[in-house]
Design an enzyme around this catalytic site. Sequence first.
Site: not given
Length: 235
Positions: A100, A208, A210
């Site tokens: 990002c 993202h 994660e």
Amino acid sequence: MPLLTECGHTDSVRIGILEVQGAFLEHKIALLKATEKLQLVTPIEISEVRHQSHVSSSLDGIIIPGGESTTISLFLKRNNMVEPLKKWIEDRKHVTWGTCAGMIILAKQNENQKIGGQPTLGVMDTDVSRNFFGRQVNSFEADISLSDSFLKMCPGEKTFHGVFIRAPAVVQTFSPKVEVLASLKRADMSEPVVVAVQQDNVMATAFHPELTEDVRWHQYFIERVYKNKQAMTGT
């Protein structure tokens, strides 16, 4: 994961995470989960990167998480980390991943910057549009299409469920070395949007990984770190 599980590689690697903003803790957790899936003989070492001295040659990889790209850029500038980090990234012994805001910071050119612009590392031949999909209220989740290069290293499903939060996108590339790793098709856009790229030892994602339970992108990053270390050391 043939690269790691078949070669029996036992050398450890160190991965640093820039802990300024964003989900750096979630990145750490995802890396540990990915390590378990890869069944590594020697676990990876994960270190925080918050100071110029942390950007050392002992690191094999660095992750630049999401957050507010201007804030992260100013932090790097105020702490005299821009040049050391850029030099570290440009060393072929190292692998870098930006998510990002990290994609914005790694790009050579940015669109829709705040007034006055912002310092970037400028290590990828990409033009990245900040907030390409809109503001925070326009954040969304969607399946993205994965490239053959990604699937070759991480075989499995041909899509990945991406989380996009005030996400950027690559709108132009300036070198044939820039390879698309993933794209997103939307009904309101005529062409697929490039949301993941790699160039040499640098990769960037607009979404993202994660924030999901799917750790394939972290597996891919670890694979690249190991593969690069093997190539540099001749093991």
